[in-house]
Design a protein around this motif. Structure first.
Motif, PDB file in Angstrom:
ATOM      1  N   SER A   4     -63.450 -12.226 -71.271  1.00 40.81           N
ATOM      2  CA  SER A   4     -64.453 -13.272 -70.460  1.00 40.81           C
ATOM      3  C   SER A   4     -64.100 -13.360 -68.896  1.00 40.81           C
ATOM      4  O   SER A   4     -65.126 -13.838 -68.184  1.00 40.81           O
ATOM      5  CB  SER A   4     -64.420 -14.632 -71.444  1.00 40.81           C
ATOM      6  OG  SER A   4     -62.944 -15.081 -71.286  1.00 40.81           O
ATOM      7  N   THR A   5     -62.784 -13.170 -68.909  1.00 41.81           N
ATOM      8  CA  THR A   5     -62.355 -13.167 -67.396  1.00 41.81           C
ATOM      9  C   THR A   5     -61.441 -12.305 -67.203  1.00 41.81           C
ATOM     10  O   THR A   5     -60.446 -12.255 -68.001  1.00 41.81           O
ATOM     11  CB  THR A   5     -62.018 -14.573 -66.853  1.00 41.81           C
ATOM     12  OG1 THR A   5     -61.813 -14.541 -65.595  1.00 41.81           O
ATOM     13  CG2 THR A   5     -61.014 -15.319 -67.765  1.00 41.81           C
ATOM     14  N   VAL A  14     -59.303 -12.971 -64.246  1.00 41.14           N
ATOM     15  CA  VAL A  14     -58.892 -13.643 -63.285  1.00 41.14           C
ATOM     16  C   VAL A  14     -57.275 -13.597 -63.093  1.00 41.14           C
ATOM     17  O   VAL A  14     -56.652 -13.683 -64.271  1.00 41.14           O
ATOM     18  CB  VAL A  14     -59.146 -15.018 -63.240  1.00 41.14           C
ATOM     19  CG1 VAL A  14     -58.695 -15.690 -64.253  1.00 41.14           C
ATOM     20  CG2 VAL A  14     -58.690 -15.671 -61.758  1.00 41.14           C
ATOM     21  N   VAL A  56     -52.455 -16.670 -63.269  1.00 43.74           N
ATOM     22  CA  VAL A  56     -53.406 -17.917 -63.074  1.00 43.74           C
ATOM     23  C   VAL A  56     -53.686 -18.344 -64.620  1.00 43.74           C
ATOM     24  O   VAL A  56     -54.005 -17.641 -65.540  1.00 43.74           O
ATOM     25  CB  VAL A  56     -54.886 -17.542 -62.490  1.00 43.74           C
ATOM     26  CG1 VAL A  56     -55.698 -18.907 -62.654  1.00 43.74           C
ATOM     27  CG2 VAL A  56     -54.476 -17.073 -61.097  1.00 43.74           C
ATOM     28  N   PRO A  57     -53.313 -19.753 -64.707  1.00 45.33           N
ATOM     29  CA  PRO A  57     -53.483 -20.295 -66.199  1.00 45.33           C
ATOM     30  C   PRO A  57     -54.993 -20.359 -66.397  1.00 45.33           C
ATOM     31  O   PRO A  57     -55.786 -21.176 -65.569  1.00 45.33           O
ATOM     32  CB  PRO A  57     -52.878 -21.625 -66.180  1.00 45.33           C
ATOM     33  CG  PRO A  57     -52.782 -21.830 -64.538  1.00 45.33           C
ATOM     34  CD  PRO A  57     -52.813 -20.748 -63.999  1.00 45.33           C
ATOM     35  N   THR A  58     -55.672 -20.007 -67.402  1.00 44.52           N
ATOM     36  CA  THR A  58     -56.935 -19.866 -67.962  1.00 44.52           C
ATOM     37  C   THR A  58     -57.290 -19.689 -69.393  1.00 44.52           C
ATOM     38  O   THR A  58     -56.354 -18.845 -69.948  1.00 44.52           O
ATOM     39  CB  THR A  58     -57.772 -18.829 -67.078  1.00 44.52           C
ATOM     40  OG1 THR A  58     -58.994 -19.053 -67.318  1.00 44.52           O
ATOM     41  CG2 THR A  58     -57.308 -17.456 -67.192  1.00 44.52           C
ATOM     42  N   PRO A  59     -58.046 -20.186 -70.201  1.00 41.33           N
ATOM     43  CA  PRO A  59     -58.534 -19.666 -71.213  1.00 41.33           C
ATOM     44  C   PRO A  59     -59.055 -18.130 -71.203  1.00 41.33           C
ATOM     45  O   PRO A  59     -59.816 -18.163 -70.288  1.00 41.33           O
ATOM     46  CB  PRO A  59     -59.266 -20.691 -71.962  1.00 41.33           C
ATOM     47  CG  PRO A  59     -59.889 -21.456 -70.804  1.00 41.33           C
ATOM     48  CD  PRO A  59     -58.867 -21.399 -69.745  1.00 41.33           C
ATOM     49  N   VAL A  60     -58.942 -17.460 -72.101  1.00 46.33           N
ATOM     50  CA  VAL A  60     -59.755 -16.172 -72.132  1.00 46.33           C
ATOM     51  C   VAL A  60     -60.170 -15.955 -73.463  1.00 46.33           C
ATOM     52  O   VAL A  60     -59.517 -16.023 -74.475  1.00 46.33           O
ATOM     53  CB  VAL A  60     -58.587 -14.985 -71.548  1.00 46.33           C
ATOM     54  CG1 VAL A  60     -57.537 -14.783 -72.453  1.00 46.33           C
ATOM     55  CG2 VAL A  60     -59.696 -13.810 -71.157  1.00 46.33           C
ATOM     56  N   ASN A  96     -60.273 -18.674 -78.021  1.00 48.74           N
ATOM     57  CA  ASN A  96     -59.600 -18.485 -76.766  1.00 48.74           C
ATOM     58  C   ASN A  96     -58.009 -18.322 -76.934  1.00 48.74           C
ATOM     59  O   ASN A  96     -57.376 -18.884 -77.902  1.00 48.74           O
ATOM     60  CB  ASN A  96     -59.976 -19.627 -75.876  1.00 48.74           C
ATOM     61  CG  ASN A  96     -59.480 -21.019 -76.452  1.00 48.74           C
ATOM     62  OD1 ASN A  96     -59.632 -21.529 -77.408  1.00 48.74           O
ATOM     63  ND2 ASN A  96     -58.447 -21.499 -75.687  1.00 48.74           N
TER      64      ASN A  96
END
Length: 196
Positions: free
Chosen positions: A138-139, A141, A173-177, A195
């Motif tokens: 989904s990303t 990043v 980078v902290p992020t849900p994916v 996620n």
């Protein structure tokens, strides 16, 4: 030729002194796929006017299967070509672990990688092997990677249990994916993971 999970009849003629036997005799049927549980065939059939007919049903044989009819030391063989099942769905199974640490920040018990698993099945919910699956994120990043690649799509093939996995590696980078999975030969059949 037989469609996946289809049935067909298999007949054998029994001759005695050059003519079809009029005496009922028992013919034994077997096949390779029957012996390993991937098909079923009527095991013993009595002849009627010299002909014995068994029923063969596919249970996931997917390939060439040799059927043998035997009677008192004599035998005859034929081959049936069974079509492989068609994949009709892909579902999310698991992400292990479901939370990962940023790249380079792991500690005791922490990992920067998660194995995300999906399952490919046919219309009867049986697993489908050897299906090519496309994965994407989904990303991307912060340098998140999928099977050590920095962009998608990534491909993998389902195993004998219909399972197919891909590894998500954390970036900076902290992020849900989410991982999306679709069948390569049917891109409208698509699902996504929870996620990570």
């Amino acid at each position: 030729a037989l469609s996946a999970y289809g049935s067909t009849s298999v007949s054998v003629q029994v001759f005695f002194n050059g003519a079809l036997t009029t005496t009922p005799l028992t013919v034994n049927f077997s096949s390779g796929c029957d012996s390993n549980g991937k098909a079923s065939i009527t095991q013993s059939v009595a002849t009627i006017n010299g002909v014995a007919t068994a029923t063969y049903t596919d249970k996931g044989c997917a390939g060439s299967d040799t059927i043998t009819a035997s009677l008192q030391g004599s035998s005859a063989q034929t081959t049936v070509l069974v079509a492989g099942p068609r994949a009709s769905n892909i579902s999310y199974v698991s992400a292990s672990p479901s939370s990962i640490a940023l790249a380079g920040t792991g500690g005791v018990g922490l990992s920067s990688d998660s194995v995300v698993t999906f399952k490919v099945v046919d219309s009867t919910n049986n697993p489908v092997a050897s299906k090519l699956v496309n994965f994407d994120l989904s990303t991307w990043v912060g340098g998140i990677k999928l099977n050590n690649l920095s962009s998608g799509p990534v491909q993998a093939t389902s195993d004998g249990s219909g399972l197919v996995s891909v590894t998500v590696s954390a970036g900076s980078v902290p992020t849900p994916v989410w991982v999306t999975a679709s069948l390569a030969d049917a891109p409208t059949i698509v699902t996504q993971s929870t996620n990570v």
